[in-house]
Design an enzyme around this catalytic site. Structure first.
Site, PDB file in Angstrom:
ATOM      1  N   TRP A  74      61.283  70.203 -14.832  1.00 26.77           N
ATOM      2  CA  TRP A  74      60.528  70.643 -13.761  1.00 26.77           C
ATOM      3  C   TRP A  74      61.250  70.319 -12.274  1.00 26.77           C
ATOM      4  O   TRP A  74      61.391  71.271 -11.555  1.00 26.77           O
ATOM      5  CB  TRP A  74      59.168  70.090 -13.540  1.00 26.77           C
ATOM      6  CG  TRP A  74      58.280  70.735 -14.655  1.00 26.77           C
ATOM      7  CD1 TRP A  74      58.461  71.330 -15.684  1.00 26.77           C
ATOM      8  CD2 TRP A  74      56.769  70.624 -14.263  1.00 26.77           C
ATOM      9  NE1 TRP A  74      57.454  71.640 -16.391  1.00 26.77           N
ATOM     10  CE2 TRP A  74      56.201  71.361 -15.408  1.00 26.77           C
ATOM     11  CE3 TRP A  74      55.771  70.234 -13.308  1.00 26.77           C
ATOM     12  CZ2 TRP A  74      54.969  71.642 -15.557  1.00 26.77           C
ATOM     13  CZ3 TRP A  74      54.507  70.558 -13.688  1.00 26.77           C
ATOM     14  CH2 TRP A  74      53.896  71.264 -14.644  1.00 26.77           C
ATOM     15  N   ASP A  83      58.678  58.803 -12.032  1.00 28.48           N
ATOM     16  CA  ASP A  83      58.407  58.728 -13.507  1.00 28.48           C
ATOM     17  C   ASP A  83      58.340  57.220 -13.744  1.00 28.48           C
ATOM     18  O   ASP A  83      59.162  56.500 -13.238  1.00 28.48           O
ATOM     19  CB  ASP A  83      59.396  59.695 -14.311  1.00 28.48           C
ATOM     20  CG  ASP A  83      58.572  59.928 -15.743  1.00 28.48           C
ATOM     21  OD1 ASP A  83      58.013  60.978 -15.914  1.00 28.48           O
ATOM     22  OD2 ASP A  83      58.648  59.065 -16.514  1.00 28.48           O
ATOM     23  N   ASP A  94      55.536  53.760 -11.279  1.00 26.38           N
ATOM     24  CA  ASP A  94      54.029  54.261 -12.163  1.00 26.38           C
ATOM     25  C   ASP A  94      53.341  54.707 -10.787  1.00 26.38           C
ATOM     26  O   ASP A  94      53.107  54.144  -9.609  1.00 26.38           O
ATOM     27  CB  ASP A  94      53.478  52.899 -12.471  1.00 26.38           C
ATOM     28  CG  ASP A  94      52.245  53.410 -13.110  1.00 26.38           C
ATOM     29  OD1 ASP A  94      51.526  54.213 -12.774  1.00 26.38           O
ATOM     30  OD2 ASP A  94      51.769  52.324 -13.846  1.00 26.38           O
ATOM     31  N   ASP A  97      53.295  66.749 -14.227  1.00 30.71           N
ATOM     32  CA  ASP A  97      53.137  67.277 -15.635  1.00 30.71           C
ATOM     33  C   ASP A  97      53.091  65.926 -16.530  1.00 30.71           C
ATOM     34  O   ASP A  97      53.360  65.622 -17.693  1.00 30.71           O
ATOM     35  CB  ASP A  97      54.484  67.854 -16.220  1.00 30.71           C
ATOM     36  CG  ASP A  97      54.627  68.421 -17.575  1.00 30.71           C
ATOM     37  OD1 ASP A  97      53.427  68.708 -17.945  1.00 30.71           O
ATOM     38  OD2 ASP A  97      55.687  68.467 -17.870  1.00 30.71           O
ATOM     39  N   LYS A 133      48.742  69.061 -14.669  1.00 30.74           N
ATOM     40  CA  LYS A 133      48.443  69.159 -16.561  1.00 30.74           C
ATOM     41  C   LYS A 133      47.253  68.482 -16.797  1.00 30.74           C
ATOM     42  O   LYS A 133      46.878  67.196 -16.301  1.00 30.74           O
ATOM     43  CB  LYS A 133      49.435  68.462 -17.278  1.00 30.74           C
ATOM     44  CG  LYS A 133      49.183  68.432 -18.673  1.00 30.74           C
ATOM     45  CD  LYS A 133      50.404  68.367 -19.629  1.00 30.74           C
ATOM     46  CE  LYS A 133      51.129  67.069 -19.704  1.00 30.74           C
ATOM     47  NZ  LYS A 133      52.257  67.072 -20.549  1.00 30.74           N
TER      48      LYS A 133
HETATM   49  C1  LIG Z   1      55.736  65.735 -20.526  1.00 32.56           C
HETATM   50  S1  LIG Z   1      56.748  64.492 -19.660  1.00 32.56           S
HETATM   51  C2  LIG Z   1      57.079  65.506 -18.189  1.00 32.56           C
HETATM   52  C3  LIG Z   1      58.356  66.463 -18.608  1.00 32.56           C
HETATM   53  C4  LIG Z   1      58.793  66.991 -17.261  1.00 32.56           C
HETATM   54  N1  LIG Z   1      57.774  67.547 -16.671  1.00 32.56           N
HETATM   55  C5  LIG Z   1      59.928  67.663 -17.315  1.00 32.56           C
HETATM   56  O1  LIG Z   1      60.227  69.125 -17.192  1.00 32.56           O
HETATM   57  O2  LIG Z   1      61.020  67.138 -17.557  1.00 32.56           O
HETATM   58  C6  LIG Z   1      55.495  63.276 -19.338  1.00 32.56           C
HETATM   59  C7  LIG Z   1      56.069  62.138 -18.144  1.00 32.56           C
HETATM   60  O3  LIG Z   1      55.009  61.401 -17.559  1.00 32.56           O
HETATM   61  C8  LIG Z   1      55.416  60.259 -17.519  1.00 32.56           C
HETATM   62  N2  LIG Z   1      54.261  59.541 -16.887  1.00 32.56           N
HETATM   63  C9  LIG Z   1      53.175  59.205 -17.559  1.00 32.56           C
HETATM   64  N3  LIG Z   1      52.221  58.354 -16.861  1.00 32.56           N
HETATM   65  C10 LIG Z   1      52.854  58.160 -15.848  1.00 32.56           C
HETATM   66  C11 LIG Z   1      52.529  57.311 -14.516  1.00 32.56           C
HETATM   67  N4  LIG Z   1      51.579  56.575 -14.557  1.00 32.56           N
HETATM   68  N5  LIG Z   1      53.528  57.139 -13.742  1.00 32.56           N
HETATM   69  C12 LIG Z   1      54.592  57.872 -13.741  1.00 32.56           C
HETATM   70  N6  LIG Z   1      55.095  58.655 -14.588  1.00 32.56           N
HETATM   71  C13 LIG Z   1      54.199  58.854 -15.847  1.00 32.56           C
HETATM   72  C14 LIG Z   1      56.068  59.986 -18.825  1.00 32.56           C
HETATM   73  O4  LIG Z   1      56.801  58.761 -18.525  1.00 32.56           O
HETATM   74  C15 LIG Z   1      56.665  61.260 -19.164  1.00 32.56           C
HETATM   75  O5  LIG Z   1      58.118  61.013 -18.794  1.00 32.56           O
END
Ligand SMILES: C[S@@+](CC[C@H](N)C(=O)[O-])C[C@H]1O[C@@H](n2cnc3c(N)ncnc32)[C@H](O)[C@@H]1O
Length: 205
Positions: free
Chosen positions: A51, A69, A87, A105, A146
């Protein structure tokens, strides 16, 4: 996360995008035209970075993208993307400037139990709305998030309507039909939004 080796996976490989997820945002952008040249965008849950790659191309050299992330994101060439490993529930967003829009996402840790996964996903949306309320400009700002369906979409809509005048849902073709994910789009941030809905002891935003 399980890798789906379908048409979009191979297309992403051949077009040098880091994940097939790129095509979801591309479809959202094609339909809603949210992101403009020169925009500053905050991308939440950005690893591995597809993204951010797409956002960088769309906002151009005058624009700026900040990705956050839990995992590190390998540097994206071009200079307009900065990534932060953190986070989103504990990061201090006051360290960042204002943005034109937020994309999210982020996927919660899933259990396979629909109601639990959906409720975790809704917590992410609530967090994104609170970030939006302090990091976006009223009437102009937008958020794309999402959502893993389970809890009725009416509840999600009610949440978003506390913060945005316009709320839409969209399921891109590149999102697998068997996946419960759908994207919620809030446009035109309200001035009098719901920051005061936070519990008094929670950290801002
Ligand atoms: C589906 S992947 C995202 C893919 C990204 N949009 C791309 O196109 O490369 C979902 C991401 O959300 C992150 N994530 C989940 N909970 C999170 C949080 N509380 N803080 C930061 N990142 C988080 C995960 O580490 C993961 O890398």
């Amino acid at each position: 996360m399980k890798k789906i080796k379908d048409h979009y996976f191979y297309k992403a490989k051949s077009e040098n995008f880091r994940a097939r997820s790129i095509y979801k945002l591309q479809e959202i952008q094609k339909k809603f035209q949210l992101i403009k040249t020169g925009d500053h965008i905050l991308d939440l849950g950005s690893a591995p970075g597809s993204w951010c790659q797409f956002l960088a191309q769309t906002v151009g050299q005058q624009g700026r993208v900040v990705g956050i992330d839990l995992k590190p994101v390998e540097k994206i060439p071009g200079g307009s993307v900065e990534t932060i490993q953190a986070d989103i529930f504990t990061f201090d967003f006051s360290l960042l400037p204002k943005f034109n829009g937020i994309t999210c996402d982020a996927a919660p840790n899933t259990t396979g139990i629909k109601d639990i996964d959906s409720s975790r996903s809704l917590s992410l949306l609530e967090k994104v709305c609170r970030i939006a309320s302090v990091k976006l400009n009223p009437l102009a700002g937008f958020a794309v998030c999402k959502y893993l369906q389970g809890i009725p979409l009416d509840e999600v809509k009610a949440l978003f309507l506390e913060y945005f005048f316009m709320v839409s849902y969209y399921k891109p073709k590149s999102s697998r039909s068997e996946s419960s994910e759908i994207f919620v789009i809030g446009r035109k941030l309200k001035k009098n939004n719901a920051q005061d809905h936070q519990p008094a002891n929670s950290s801002a935003p």
